[in-house]
Design a protein around this motif. Sequence first.
Motif, PDB file in Angstrom:
ATOM      1  N   ARG A  61      10.324 -16.823  24.639  1.00  0.00           N
ATOM      2  CA  ARG A  61      10.735 -16.088  25.714  1.00  0.00           C
ATOM      3  C   ARG A  61       9.734 -14.748  25.730  1.00  0.00           C
ATOM      4  O   ARG A  61       9.567 -14.566  27.089  1.00  0.00           O
ATOM      5  CB  ARG A  61      12.150 -15.442  25.296  1.00  0.00           C
ATOM      6  N   HIS A  62       9.425 -14.143  24.607  1.00  0.00           N
ATOM      7  CA  HIS A  62       8.427 -12.965  24.856  1.00  0.00           C
ATOM      8  C   HIS A  62       6.996 -13.445  25.330  1.00  0.00           C
ATOM      9  O   HIS A  62       6.491 -12.661  26.137  1.00  0.00           O
ATOM     10  CB  HIS A  62       8.415 -12.599  23.587  1.00  0.00           C
ATOM     11  N   GLY A  63       6.624 -14.526  25.049  1.00  0.00           N
ATOM     12  CA  GLY A  63       5.356 -15.064  25.617  1.00  0.00           C
ATOM     13  C   GLY A  63       5.529 -15.219  27.080  1.00  0.00           C
ATOM     14  O   GLY A  63       4.648 -14.735  27.955  1.00  0.00           O
ATOM     15  N   VAL A  64       6.480 -15.946  27.433  1.00  0.00           N
ATOM     16  CA  VAL A  64       6.783 -16.382  28.952  1.00  0.00           C
ATOM     17  C   VAL A  64       6.821 -14.771  29.775  1.00  0.00           C
ATOM     18  O   VAL A  64       6.163 -14.647  30.815  1.00  0.00           O
ATOM     19  CB  VAL A  64       8.029 -17.182  29.279  1.00  0.00           C
ATOM     20  N   GLN A 100       2.277  -9.985  33.495  1.00  0.00           N
ATOM     21  CA  GLN A 100       0.959  -9.900  33.445  1.00  0.00           C
ATOM     22  C   GLN A 100       0.184 -10.147  34.722  1.00  0.00           C
ATOM     23  O   GLN A 100      -0.353  -9.758  35.522  1.00  0.00           O
ATOM     24  CB  GLN A 100       0.020 -10.789  32.502  1.00  0.00           C
ATOM     25  N   GLU A 101       1.203 -11.411  35.230  1.00  0.00           N
ATOM     26  CA  GLU A 101       0.653 -11.882  36.402  1.00  0.00           C
ATOM     27  C   GLU A 101       1.087 -11.032  37.751  1.00  0.00           C
ATOM     28  O   GLU A 101       0.577 -10.785  38.596  1.00  0.00           O
ATOM     29  CB  GLU A 101       1.446 -13.275  36.634  1.00  0.00           C
ATOM     30  N   GLY A 102       2.225 -10.198  37.295  1.00  0.00           N
ATOM     31  CA  GLY A 102       3.097  -9.203  38.261  1.00  0.00           C
ATOM     32  C   GLY A 102       1.802  -8.237  38.424  1.00  0.00           C
ATOM     33  O   GLY A 102       1.724  -7.747  39.614  1.00  0.00           O
ATOM     34  N   GLN A 103       1.244  -7.798  37.494  1.00  0.00           N
ATOM     35  CA  GLN A 103       0.273  -6.583  37.299  1.00  0.00           C
ATOM     36  C   GLN A 103      -0.863  -7.167  38.538  1.00  0.00           C
ATOM     37  O   GLN A 103      -1.441  -6.433  39.196  1.00  0.00           O
ATOM     38  CB  GLN A 103      -0.262  -6.191  36.333  1.00  0.00           C
TER      39      GLN A 103
END
Lengths: 177, 205
Positions: free
Chosen positions: A63-66, A72-75
């Motif tokens: 879950r943490h990885g996702v 990261q993608e949001g940034q």
Amino acid sequence: MTAHVSDDAVLDLALGAGTASQRGHAGSCEACARRVREAASALELAQRAEVPEPSPFYWQALRHGVSQRIAQEGQETRRSAFLVPLAAAAAVLAVLFSVPGLPVKGPLAPGLAAWSALPLEEEDEGLRVLEGLALSSGELAEWDRGEGLSAYLANLTDDESRVLAETLRKRGQGGES
Amino acid sequence: MTSVALACPLGLAASAVPGSGAELEREAERDAIAASKRGEREAFEVLVARYQRPIYRLCYRYVNDHDDANDLAQEAFLKAWRAISRFRGDSAFSTWLYRIAVNACLNFRAKRRPETREIDEALVDPRPGAEWQVEREDDAFRVRAAVSRLPDRQRATLILKLFHDLTHEEVAGILGSSVGTVKANLFHALANLRREMTRARETRS
């Protein structure tokens, strides 16, 4: 004797389904009964392929990885959104300098410092027009660190800077299409 | 019912009696999906927590390796996050998510194809009646290895049908094929699995 059952029917029978007619045939036909037994034994075999249970902590890590990848993608998306007005400004510049009559900058004359043609920042109307067109206050520094647009601006002469500023102002006011 | 199906209470065949546990879970899921569509990451994490086990296990069965399965499961959830605004609810969310995961597995295989040895799709077991007497753990390992060598579509069909308790229609929906194709793929997958296990057994003895 009825025709042998199809592969689909063999599968259905092995899975415990199938029609009464198919079951009846398989019950009296050794060849079909053998095919059903084979399919059933393969099903049973496949069921033995148990997946090893990962550590209890693994699920949290997954879950943490996702979450991290999504964050990261949001940034990156926000960065991309920020670059859109920059790209627009760069495109405006590219169009401007492809207009006939507008001076196209060649290599700098030997000995001329790149910054020497720039007016002081507070007197630079071009920068203010650019800000007004595409950037909010403070964001200017983000792209000004790059070498693309800022390097190009650094090479402009005073006359070119004035022409650019005037043209951008007109475009910003909708005075020129 | 398999443990996978139990771990995934949204199981496609779950009853939907108003006020029942299944119905409440569906309602909670609908809320989480709606919030995820609005960009609420916390809501999406609820969906990840709900489906992480079946998705991981699906990927594991496909690649037979924990690290690869982990990467694929994360990739599947990331793709689901990117695409959730386009999820219209025409199918169950689980079906939609499985489809994304299967596609991730298929793409993974395509990239690694030169390194994998697939069973010829056309081959079937010429020796009927074989039986396998091996220890359970070895058995599981060997069966997983054999499953991981099945041709892509056969493998996906076998995994979805047998290990995720889906109907032929649901598997067809996930794989974008017909029920007839699903049945044919499953039939050949089982035949190839038997053949592969028989060969492995003969190699050992």
